[in-house]
Design a protein around this motif. Structure first.
Motif, PDB file in Angstrom:
ATOM      1  N   MET A  27     -49.261 -15.349 -64.488  1.00 11.55           N
ATOM      2  CA  MET A  27     -48.855 -16.825 -64.026  1.00 11.55           C
ATOM      3  C   MET A  27     -49.783 -17.756 -64.941  1.00 11.55           C
ATOM      4  SD  MET A  27     -48.244 -18.882 -60.657  1.00 11.55           S
ATOM      5  CE  MET A  27     -48.532 -17.387 -59.653  1.00 11.55           C
ATOM      6  N   SER A  28     -49.049 -18.510 -65.693  1.00  7.56           N
ATOM      7  CA  SER A  28     -49.731 -19.328 -66.428  1.00  7.56           C
ATOM      8  C   SER A  28     -49.555 -20.809 -65.798  1.00  7.56           C
ATOM      9  CB  SER A  28     -49.039 -19.814 -67.898  1.00  7.56           C
ATOM     10  OG  SER A  28     -49.516 -20.789 -68.495  1.00  7.56           O
ATOM     11  N   PHE A  29     -50.608 -21.772 -66.245  1.00  4.99           N
ATOM     12  CA  PHE A  29     -50.796 -23.176 -65.702  1.00  4.99           C
ATOM     13  C   PHE A  29     -49.790 -23.833 -65.998  1.00  4.99           C
ATOM     14  CE2 PHE A  29     -55.865 -24.021 -64.755  1.00  4.99           C
ATOM     15  CZ  PHE A  29     -55.561 -22.744 -63.740  1.00  4.99           C
ATOM     16  N   VAL A  30     -49.062 -23.713 -67.250  1.00  2.97           N
ATOM     17  CA  VAL A  30     -47.890 -24.498 -67.837  1.00  2.97           C
ATOM     18  C   VAL A  30     -46.510 -23.832 -67.492  1.00  2.97           C
ATOM     19  CG1 VAL A  30     -49.232 -25.557 -69.342  1.00  2.97           C
ATOM     20  CG2 VAL A  30     -48.113 -23.114 -70.166  1.00  2.97           C
ATOM     21  N   SER A  31     -46.594 -22.916 -66.514  1.00  5.53           N
ATOM     22  CA  SER A  31     -45.361 -22.219 -66.011  1.00  5.53           C
ATOM     23  C   SER A  31     -44.630 -23.286 -65.033  1.00  5.53           C
ATOM     24  CB  SER A  31     -45.285 -20.927 -65.641  1.00  5.53           C
ATOM     25  OG  SER A  31     -45.996 -20.699 -64.510  1.00  5.53           O
ATOM     26  N   LEU A  32     -43.520 -23.276 -65.012  1.00  2.00           N
ATOM     27  CA  LEU A  32     -43.018 -24.269 -63.725  1.00  2.00           C
ATOM     28  C   LEU A  32     -43.123 -23.637 -62.441  1.00  2.00           C
ATOM     29  CD1 LEU A  32     -39.437 -25.511 -65.346  1.00  2.00           C
ATOM     30  CD2 LEU A  32     -41.396 -26.743 -64.741  1.00  2.00           C
ATOM     31  N   LEU A  33     -43.179 -22.395 -62.383  1.00  2.00           N
ATOM     32  CA  LEU A  33     -43.565 -21.629 -60.981  1.00  2.00           C
ATOM     33  C   LEU A  33     -45.097 -22.122 -60.651  1.00  2.00           C
ATOM     34  CD1 LEU A  33     -42.854 -19.534 -58.832  1.00  2.00           C
ATOM     35  CD2 LEU A  33     -43.949 -17.975 -60.198  1.00  2.00           C
ATOM     36  N   PHE A  34     -46.062 -22.163 -61.362  1.00  2.00           N
ATOM     37  CA  PHE A  34     -47.311 -22.615 -60.922  1.00  2.00           C
ATOM     38  C   PHE A  34     -47.220 -24.050 -60.775  1.00  2.00           C
ATOM     39  CE2 PHE A  34     -51.574 -24.217 -61.863  1.00  2.00           C
ATOM     40  CZ  PHE A  34     -52.188 -23.598 -60.960  1.00  2.00           C
ATOM     41  N   PRO A  42     -48.891 -26.780 -55.602  1.00  2.00           N
ATOM     42  CA  PRO A  42     -48.717 -27.728 -54.532  1.00  2.00           C
ATOM     43  C   PRO A  42     -48.804 -26.768 -53.217  1.00  2.00           C
ATOM     44  CG  PRO A  42     -47.119 -27.958 -56.317  1.00  2.00           C
ATOM     45  CD  PRO A  42     -47.732 -26.804 -56.737  1.00  2.00           C
ATOM     46  N   ALA A  43     -48.232 -25.702 -53.106  1.00  2.00           N
ATOM     47  CA  ALA A  43     -48.154 -24.840 -51.883  1.00  2.00           C
ATOM     48  C   ALA A  43     -49.629 -24.579 -51.438  1.00  2.00           C
ATOM     49  CB  ALA A  43     -47.182 -23.804 -52.104  1.00  2.00           C
ATOM     50  N   SER A  44     -50.390 -24.206 -52.492  1.00  2.00           N
ATOM     51  CA  SER A  44     -51.803 -23.825 -52.353  1.00  2.00           C
ATOM     52  C   SER A  44     -52.581 -24.975 -51.701  1.00  2.00           C
ATOM     53  CB  SER A  44     -52.404 -23.288 -53.114  1.00  2.00           C
ATOM     54  OG  SER A  44     -51.685 -22.147 -54.121  1.00  2.00           O
ATOM     55  N   LEU A  78     -56.587 -13.968 -55.596  1.00  2.00           N
ATOM     56  CA  LEU A  78     -56.245 -12.607 -56.009  1.00  2.00           C
ATOM     57  C   LEU A  78     -54.688 -12.487 -56.142  1.00  2.00           C
ATOM     58  CD1 LEU A  78     -58.592 -10.616 -53.374  1.00  2.00           C
ATOM     59  CD2 LEU A  78     -58.791 -10.847 -55.884  1.00  2.00           C
ATOM     60  N   LEU A  79     -53.747 -13.224 -55.398  1.00  2.00           N
ATOM     61  CA  LEU A  79     -52.436 -13.070 -55.705  1.00  2.00           C
ATOM     62  C   LEU A  79     -52.143 -13.570 -57.028  1.00  2.00           C
ATOM     63  CD1 LEU A  79     -49.467 -13.079 -54.495  1.00  2.00           C
ATOM     64  CD2 LEU A  79     -49.677 -15.338 -53.944  1.00  2.00           C
ATOM     65  N   PHE A  80     -52.758 -14.762 -57.430  1.00  2.00           N
ATOM     66  CA  PHE A  80     -52.587 -15.478 -58.711  1.00  2.00           C
ATOM     67  C   PHE A  80     -53.125 -14.665 -59.748  1.00  2.00           C
ATOM     68  CE2 PHE A  80     -54.480 -17.846 -62.450  1.00  2.00           C
ATOM     69  CZ  PHE A  80     -53.648 -18.713 -62.587  1.00  2.00           C
ATOM     70  N   TYR A  81     -54.221 -13.751 -59.561  1.00  2.00           N
ATOM     71  CA  TYR A  81     -54.736 -12.727 -60.439  1.00  2.00           C
ATOM     72  C   TYR A  81     -53.747 -11.714 -60.501  1.00  2.00           C
ATOM     73  CZ  TYR A  81     -57.681 -10.297 -63.702  1.00  2.00           C
ATOM     74  OH  TYR A  81     -58.222  -9.512 -64.814  1.00  2.00           O
ATOM     75  N   ALA A  82     -53.268 -11.196 -59.502  1.00  2.00           N
ATOM     76  CA  ALA A  82     -52.162 -10.047 -59.537  1.00  2.00           C
ATOM     77  C   ALA A  82     -50.982 -10.498 -60.301  1.00  2.00           C
ATOM     78  CB  ALA A  82     -51.981  -9.697 -58.049  1.00  2.00           C
ATOM     79  N   TRP A  83     -50.565 -11.754 -60.175  1.00  2.00           N
ATOM     80  CA  TRP A  83     -49.365 -12.116 -60.775  1.00  2.00           C
ATOM     81  C   TRP A  83     -49.472 -12.478 -62.341  1.00  2.00           C
ATOM     82  CZ3 TRP A  83     -46.064 -15.405 -56.757  1.00  2.00           C
ATOM     83  CH2 TRP A  83     -44.754 -15.417 -57.368  1.00  2.00           C
ATOM     84  N   SER A  84     -50.841 -12.476 -62.634  1.00  2.00           N
ATOM     85  CA  SER A  84     -51.271 -13.141 -64.194  1.00  2.00           C
ATOM     86  C   SER A  84     -51.396 -11.622 -64.673  1.00  2.00           C
ATOM     87  CB  SER A  84     -52.242 -13.858 -64.314  1.00  2.00           C
ATOM     88  OG  SER A  84     -52.110 -15.022 -63.441  1.00  2.00           O
ATOM     89  N   ALA A  85     -52.057 -10.467 -64.037  1.00  2.00           N
ATOM     90  CA  ALA A  85     -52.602  -9.428 -64.848  1.00  2.00           C
ATOM     91  C   ALA A  85     -52.819  -8.271 -63.823  1.00  2.00           C
ATOM     92  CB  ALA A  85     -54.058  -9.647 -65.439  1.00  2.00           C
TER      93      ALA A  85
END
Lengths: 205, 450
Positions: free
Chosen positions: B1-8, B14-16, B37-44
């Motif tokens: 997940m990238s900082f510039v993706s709409l999902l993020f 905002p949810a975090s 850890l969720l963010f990292y798992a999503w990214s890599a």
């Protein structure tokens, strides 16, 4: 001292008490060794499992195309360029040495069916006696590597045979063509820019 | 997940932030660790075990170092510290040089882990007893992929207490948006312009120079944009991450440039390599050796190709020459001239960065010096310059302090008009950024490759 700092200290004290009850000092040495063994095992497993690249198809294709001077969607979104830009590009290069091919052309030149790869891109020689070619494939599974490599080697051999005797320049390019199979991708490239494209491919993986 | 993706941008961040505010303070770090850890798992995802392994290893290794230090067991303490350093450095080296896919952020979280071990081993800070706090320091999602490389001793006090106030939330949001604008509106646009020039088979000298300038500006806005987003996001959770960029292209010397560019990496090498080696206090010969070691390591840290080593040596030679020979001459020059010389060195150095091999680097230099036979300036140059003139002007202006001064002047406007003007400008830039994110193909952050 603010409220949250004092709470932090209380938390620490509580944790210390529990830690002394539960964990003997030797646990740190043991935990450190276990974590080190775990890290070594993870790396060893990855080394043994064929090194599949985490790079996306788009990023690898964009890197290879940029090195080959191909204006694709990923590199410059050429279709959005105004006419003046296209003219500039055309000024810079003479007749492109490679023409984009479709799945039918891939089947014709390499004998590979669409079902055998995840993604593929082919730029085949524009001229009948041309030898500039670029074929990039993302494999579906690592065990396809040998099959795709053989297809590429067969293409190289066929091109060398085609040019042998009467097209020395094209023969030289075909003979110097490069085949790279790595990280779940395969690349066949023929032309004077082969070395540069291979380097870009390796770096993108 | 990238900082510039709409999902993020629309969901994850905002949810975090919202959930972190709702959750009781004593569980907040645990929540942030799980989110990270969720963010990292999503990214890599497939590389999560490497991050987890380093987290667990660092916790136990730091506690072991602390135990030995408390016992005054300096001999085994040094040995343990050396062994731990070798293991973490070896993990990094294997991934960088074996051809294995590089786990996202490994250069950054490994340096954070080493910072922890060095600070504990040398008695600069105590080992964190609560594993959640230490693991959050290593894996905190705003910084885990691309830094800033916050040093352990500086971050430790914040791990127990990081209150979120309305001011920190506002500051963080504005900093995050500033980074987003830098990345999406400037860096990606410069990236497009650079890729068009880079794809040309031959070009005039000034086209090659223009391409180099585009890349240098892309790299700056890409990485400083990410750093601003990381600092801003951290601030939304009450953390203060260190500054990573301070208008580097306005620097007056090479040393000054490196005090302004990727500040946290420079500080890491200064505190954990340069100063322990003796710094500048052990004579000129030792100074040269120390600087050479630091710059060689800086080059190696950036990548596994010869070009990055050459880039490190390029800066090493410039900094050494400046310290020993050139400083007295540079002092006599005007500020503008010194700044121009520093930028000449910096932008020349970026050629090593974007060229895959030394041969490509020489080829680019050849184009700059007219080896392509396309002349000094041709229609391509005019087209690329005029087509990107506004972008170039905005990019150069934003390198300095003009945007900050402009914002400050608007804030001073009479009544609430300044606030409304700023709000309008921010909304406009946000709209443009979202439009660009939706309309263009995703462009990754350049420093994610390191």
């Amino acid at each position: 001292m603010n409220v949250s700092e004092s709470r932090g200290r209380q938390e620490r004290r509580k944790w210390d008490t529990w830690r002394h009850r539960l964990l003997p000092d030797g646990i740190f040495s043991l935990g450190r060794t276990a974590a080190a063994v775990f890290l070594i095992a993870v790396i060893s497993a990855q080394l043994l499992s064929g090194r599949v690249s985490g790079s996306s198809w788009d990023s690898v294709r964009a890197a290879v195309n940029a090195a080959a001077g191909i204006l694709s969607d990923d590199t410059t979104q050429a279709q959005d360029l105004p006419d003046a830009a296209v003219e500039v590009q055309n000024d810079a290069s003479t007749e492109p040495a490679r023409t984009e091919g479709d799945a039918r052309m891939i089947r014709r030149l390499y004998g590979l069916d669409e079902q055998t790869y995840e993604n593929a891109q082919l730029y085949y020689p524009s001229a009948s006696l041309g030898a500039d070619e670029l074929f990039l494939v993302r494999l579906k599974t690592p065990d396809q590597a040998d099959m795709v490599r053989q297809a590429m080697e067969a293409r190289k051999a066929a091109q060398m045979k085609n040019f042998e005797g009467y097209a020395p320049e094209s023969y030289r390019k075909a003979a110097g063509s490069r085949i790279e199979v790595s990280g779940g991708y395969a690349l066949y490239v023929s032309g004077d820019d082969a070395e540069r494209i291979v380097e870009a491919f390796r770096k993108a993986l | 997940m990238s900082f510039v993706s709409l999902l993020f941008l629309v969901v994850f961040l905002p949810a975090s932030v919202l959930l972190a505010r709702l959750i009781p303070e004593r569980f907040r770090n645990t929540f942030l660790l799980l989110v990270s850890l969720l963010f990292y798992a999503w990214s890599a995802g497939r590389n999560l075990p490497v991050l987890l392994g380093e987290m667990v290893f660092t916790y136990f290794a730091a506690r072991e170092l602390q135990r030995r230090r408390a016992r005054g067991d300096t001999g085994t303490l040094s040995f343990c510290l050396l062994a731990d350093t070798v293991l973490l450095a070896a993990v990094l080296a294997v991934y960088k040089y074996s051809g294995l896919p590089l786990p996202a952020g490994i250069s950054f979280f490994t340096f954070s882990a080493l910072s922890c071990l060095f600070d504990v081993g040398r008695g600069k800070a105590d080992a964190e007893k609560n594993p959640v706090s230490l693991w959050l320091y290593l894996a905190f999602f705003p910084k885990v992929l691309m830094g800033p490389i916050a040093q352990y001793a500086d971050m430790l006090p914040q791990m127990d207490s990081h209150p979120v106030s309305a001011a920190s939330l506002e500051r963080g949001t504005l900093r995050f948006l500033a980074g987003l604008f830098k990345k999406v509106l400037l860096a990606d646009a410069f990236g497009d312009a650079f890729r068009q020039i880079h794809a040309l088979p031959q070009m005039a000298s000034m086209t090659a120079v223009l391409g180099t300038v585009f890349y240098g500006l892309q790299l700056y806005y890409d990485f400083s944009g990410y750093s601003d987003m990381a600092i801003g996001a951290a601030s939304m959770f009450g953390f203060r991450l260190p500054r990573n960029f301070d208008h580097p292209y306005t620097a007056g010397s090479a040393s000054d440039f490196w005090r302004r560019w990727h500040i946290t990496l420079g500080a890491w090498f200064r505190d954990y390599v340069y100063i322990p080696l003796g710094g500048s206090r052990a004579g000129k010969a030792r100074l040269v050796l120390n600087l050479a070691v630091v710059w060689l390591l800086t080059g190696i840290w950036h990548g596994n190709t010869v070009n990055f080593v050459l880039w490190g040596l390029w800066w090493g030679i410039i900094v050494i020459l400046e310290k020993l020979v050139l400083a007295r001459f540079l002092d006599k020059l005007s500020g503008v001239l010194r700044c121009a010389l520093v930028n000449l060195a910096a932008f020349s150095g970026w050629i090593f960065f974007f060229s895959p091999t030394p041969g490509d680097c020489l080829h680019w230099w050849g184009q700059i010096f007219g080896a392509a036979g396309a002349g000094f300036w041709n229609s391509q140059t005019t087209w690329y310059l005029t087509g990107n003139l506004i972008l170039l002007a905005a990019g150069i202006a934003a390198c300095g302090t003009i945007p900050a001064r402009l914002v400050s002047r608007i804030r001073k406007c009479r009544g609430r008009s300044g606030v409304w003007i700023l709000a309008g400008l921010t909304a406009l830039l946000l709209l443009l950024s979202v439009a660009r994110i939706l309309s263009s193909t995703y462009q990754t952050f350049l420093y994610a490759a390191f």
